[in-house]
Design a protein around this motif. Structure first.
Motif, PDB file in Angstrom:
ATOM      1  N   TYR A  64       0.872  -1.277  -0.042  1.00  0.00           N
ATOM      2  CA  TYR A  64      -0.065   0.044   0.125  1.00  0.00           C
ATOM      3  C   TYR A  64       0.762   1.237   0.146  1.00  0.00           C
ATOM      4  O   TYR A  64       2.016   1.194   0.409  1.00  0.00           O
ATOM      5  CB  TYR A  64      -0.908   0.053   1.198  1.00  0.00           C
ATOM      6  CG  TYR A  64      -1.674  -1.029   1.156  1.00  0.00           C
ATOM      7  CD1 TYR A  64      -3.163  -1.064   0.560  1.00  0.00           C
ATOM      8  CD2 TYR A  64      -1.640  -2.506   1.912  1.00  0.00           C
ATOM      9  CE1 TYR A  64      -3.799  -2.181   0.647  1.00  0.00           C
ATOM     10  CE2 TYR A  64      -2.507  -3.252   1.969  1.00  0.00           C
ATOM     11  CZ  TYR A  64      -3.677  -3.386   1.162  1.00  0.00           C
ATOM     12  OH  TYR A  64      -4.426  -4.267   1.257  1.00  0.00           O
ATOM     13  N   SER A  65       0.454   2.224  -0.553  1.00  0.00           N
ATOM     14  CA  SER A  65       0.786   3.596  -0.401  1.00  0.00           C
ATOM     15  C   SER A  65       1.092   4.012   0.976  1.00  0.00           C
ATOM     16  O   SER A  65      -0.113   3.970   1.744  1.00  0.00           O
ATOM     17  CB  SER A  65       0.303   4.507  -1.292  1.00  0.00           C
ATOM     18  OG  SER A  65       0.436   4.243  -2.628  1.00  0.00           O
ATOM     19  N   PRO A  72       8.739  18.241  10.625  1.00  0.00           N
ATOM     20  CA  PRO A  72       8.479  19.491  10.067  1.00  0.00           C
ATOM     21  C   PRO A  72       9.315  19.971   8.569  1.00  0.00           C
ATOM     22  O   PRO A  72      10.483  19.548   8.739  1.00  0.00           O
ATOM     23  CB  PRO A  72       8.640  20.650  10.818  1.00  0.00           C
ATOM     24  CG  PRO A  72       8.658  19.642  12.059  1.00  0.00           C
ATOM     25  CD  PRO A  72       9.139  18.445  11.851  1.00  0.00           C
ATOM     26  N   GLY A  73       8.586  20.003   7.437  1.00  0.00           N
ATOM     27  CA  GLY A  73       9.149  20.440   6.286  1.00  0.00           C
ATOM     28  C   GLY A  73       9.475  19.305   5.357  1.00  0.00           C
ATOM     29  O   GLY A  73      10.497  19.571   4.428  1.00  0.00           O
ATOM     30  N   THR A  74       9.308  18.067   5.841  1.00  0.00           N
ATOM     31  CA  THR A  74       9.580  16.757   5.011  1.00  0.00           C
ATOM     32  C   THR A  74       8.348  16.149   4.532  1.00  0.00           C
ATOM     33  O   THR A  74       7.706  16.092   5.313  1.00  0.00           O
ATOM     34  CB  THR A  74      10.867  16.201   5.554  1.00  0.00           C
ATOM     35  OG1 THR A  74      10.131  15.309   6.768  1.00  0.00           O
ATOM     36  CG2 THR A  74      11.766  16.657   6.029  1.00  0.00           C
ATOM     37  N   MET A  75       8.424  15.372   3.419  1.00  0.00           N
ATOM     38  CA  MET A  75       7.496  14.465   3.307  1.00  0.00           C
ATOM     39  C   MET A  75       8.025  13.165   2.671  1.00  0.00           C
ATOM     40  O   MET A  75       8.948  13.303   1.771  1.00  0.00           O
ATOM     41  CB  MET A  75       6.590  15.063   2.096  1.00  0.00           C
ATOM     42  CG  MET A  75       5.506  13.964   1.575  1.00  0.00           C
ATOM     43  SD  MET A  75       4.156  13.685   2.710  1.00  0.00           S
ATOM     44  CE  MET A  75       2.975  15.119   2.068  1.00  0.00           C
ATOM     45  N   LEU A  76       7.760  12.043   3.442  1.00  0.00           N
ATOM     46  CA  LEU A  76       8.261  10.870   3.059  1.00  0.00           C
ATOM     47  C   LEU A  76       7.199  10.072   2.594  1.00  0.00           C
ATOM     48  O   LEU A  76       6.112  10.090   3.051  1.00  0.00           O
ATOM     49  CB  LEU A  76       9.268  10.129   4.240  1.00  0.00           C
ATOM     50  CG  LEU A  76      10.246  11.064   4.904  1.00  0.00           C
ATOM     51  CD1 LEU A  76      10.683  10.512   6.322  1.00  0.00           C
ATOM     52  CD2 LEU A  76      11.398  11.286   4.044  1.00  0.00           C
ATOM     53  N   GLY A  77       7.596   8.913   1.740  1.00  0.00           N
ATOM     54  CA  GLY A  77       6.549   8.028   1.474  1.00  0.00           C
ATOM     55  C   GLY A  77       6.942   7.288   0.254  1.00  0.00           C
ATOM     56  O   GLY A  77       7.996   7.468  -0.491  1.00  0.00           O
ATOM     57  N   GLN A  78       5.922   6.274  -0.177  1.00  0.00           N
ATOM     58  CA  GLN A  78       5.961   5.514  -1.298  1.00  0.00           C
ATOM     59  C   GLN A  78       4.576   5.494  -1.962  1.00  0.00           C
ATOM     60  O   GLN A  78       3.540   5.516  -1.218  1.00  0.00           O
ATOM     61  CB  GLN A  78       6.542   4.223  -1.172  1.00  0.00           C
ATOM     62  CG  GLN A  78       5.624   3.126  -0.293  1.00  0.00           C
ATOM     63  CD  GLN A  78       6.323   1.716  -0.628  1.00  0.00           C
ATOM     64  OE1 GLN A  78       7.461   1.764  -0.732  1.00  0.00           O
ATOM     65  NE2 GLN A  78       5.348   0.885  -0.077  1.00  0.00           N
ATOM     66  N   LYS A  79       4.625   5.606  -3.257  1.00  0.00           N
ATOM     67  CA  LYS A  79       3.298   5.429  -4.035  1.00  0.00           C
ATOM     68  C   LYS A  79       3.231   4.269  -4.667  1.00  0.00           C
ATOM     69  O   LYS A  79       3.988   4.013  -5.494  1.00  0.00           O
ATOM     70  CB  LYS A  79       3.106   6.727  -4.863  1.00  0.00           C
ATOM     71  CG  LYS A  79       1.441   6.718  -5.489  1.00  0.00           C
ATOM     72  CD  LYS A  79       1.265   8.011  -6.241  1.00  0.00           C
ATOM     73  CE  LYS A  79      -0.008   7.751  -6.978  1.00  0.00           C
ATOM     74  NZ  LYS A  79      -1.161   7.591  -6.456  1.00  0.00           N
ATOM     75  N   VAL A  80       2.142   3.326  -4.470  1.00  0.00           N
ATOM     76  CA  VAL A  80       2.234   2.070  -4.996  1.00  0.00           C
ATOM     77  C   VAL A  80       1.091   2.106  -6.096  1.00  0.00           C
ATOM     78  O   VAL A  80      -0.245   2.542  -5.650  1.00  0.00           O
ATOM     79  CB  VAL A  80       1.723   0.673  -4.001  1.00  0.00           C
ATOM     80  CG1 VAL A  80       1.810  -0.564  -4.655  1.00  0.00           C
ATOM     81  CG2 VAL A  80       3.057   0.756  -3.009  1.00  0.00           C
ATOM     82  N   THR A  81       1.254   2.042  -7.268  1.00  0.00           N
ATOM     83  CA  THR A  81       0.218   1.803  -8.283  1.00  0.00           C
ATOM     84  C   THR A  81       0.546   0.596  -9.197  1.00  0.00           C
ATOM     85  O   THR A  81       1.527   0.210  -9.440  1.00  0.00           O
ATOM     86  CB  THR A  81       0.443   3.065  -9.120  1.00  0.00           C
ATOM     87  OG1 THR A  81       1.644   3.101  -9.766  1.00  0.00           O
ATOM     88  CG2 THR A  81       0.269   4.424  -8.472  1.00  0.00           C
TER      89      THR A  81
END
Length: 191
Positions: A64-65, A72-81
């Motif tokens: 899953y994504s 603060p000031g960061t965005m982490l993650g993974q997008k599963v498509t």
């Protein structure tokens, strides 16, 4: 790659002894209905039970994504498509196993692949083995083409007038299929 459908038709005649044209290369709903009439009811029950078991197994593997902005000031993650279109190769002849259909199609269905294209060689009569068609219908294949061997792999990798290009090709095959998959790697993803 250069001659599209005509190359597929010529190789299918040469290697499978079947006459395939633009008018009959895609399996029809009538052919699938006929396959259901020919398949033993007990085999159909086994296919349906196996389908459910395989689906449940692959549901547990689903990724899953996720996204996290707790720092603060960061965005982490993974997008599963999911991929848009996957090609499934299913052997014919002496290697007819409905389980090959199920085990290659259902992971793609669970992952959310939009279109699943299947290629399998026809017999000399131009027909696909009934249990293969029934398993494909039960698993949710969108399009089935009567083409096998290296020519099926090339058709799915590059696309022809009849067979659409796919994003990834999966499924077992003989040495010709395996080498064809190796040859098209890079133009298309393979398993």
């Amino acid at each position: 790659r250069s001659n599209g459908d005509q190359a597929v038709f010529d190789y299918t005649q040469k290697f499978d002894g079947a006459t395939v044209t633009a008018d009959n290369i895609e399996v029809t709903e009538d052919e699938i209905a006929e396959a259901y009439e020919l398949v033993d009811q007990k085999l159909l029950e086994v296919i349906r039970k196996a389908k459910e078991n395989i689906r449940v197994y692959h549901e547990k593997q689903k990724q899953y994504s996720w996204f996290d902005s707790s720092i603060p000031g960061t965005m982490l993650g993974q997008k599963v498509t999911a991929l848009e279109r996957v090609g499934v190769y299913v052997p014919g002849g002496k290697a007819v196993y409905p389980s090959s259909v199920l085990m290659n199609v259902l992971p793609a269905k669970v992952a959310g692949v939009d279109r699943i294209v299947m290629c399998t060689p026809p017999g000399k009569d131009g027909k696909v083995y009934p249990s293969t068609l029934v398993a494909a219908k039960e698993a949710g294949v969108d399009e089935i083409y009567k083409v096998g061997g290296a020519q099926a792999i090339a058709a799915m990798a590059f696309g022809t007038e009849s067979v659409p290009k796919v994003d990834k090709i999966v499924g077992p095959g003989n040495i010709y299929v395996a080498l064809a998959k190796k040859a098209v790697f890079g133009y298309v993803s393979i398993d």
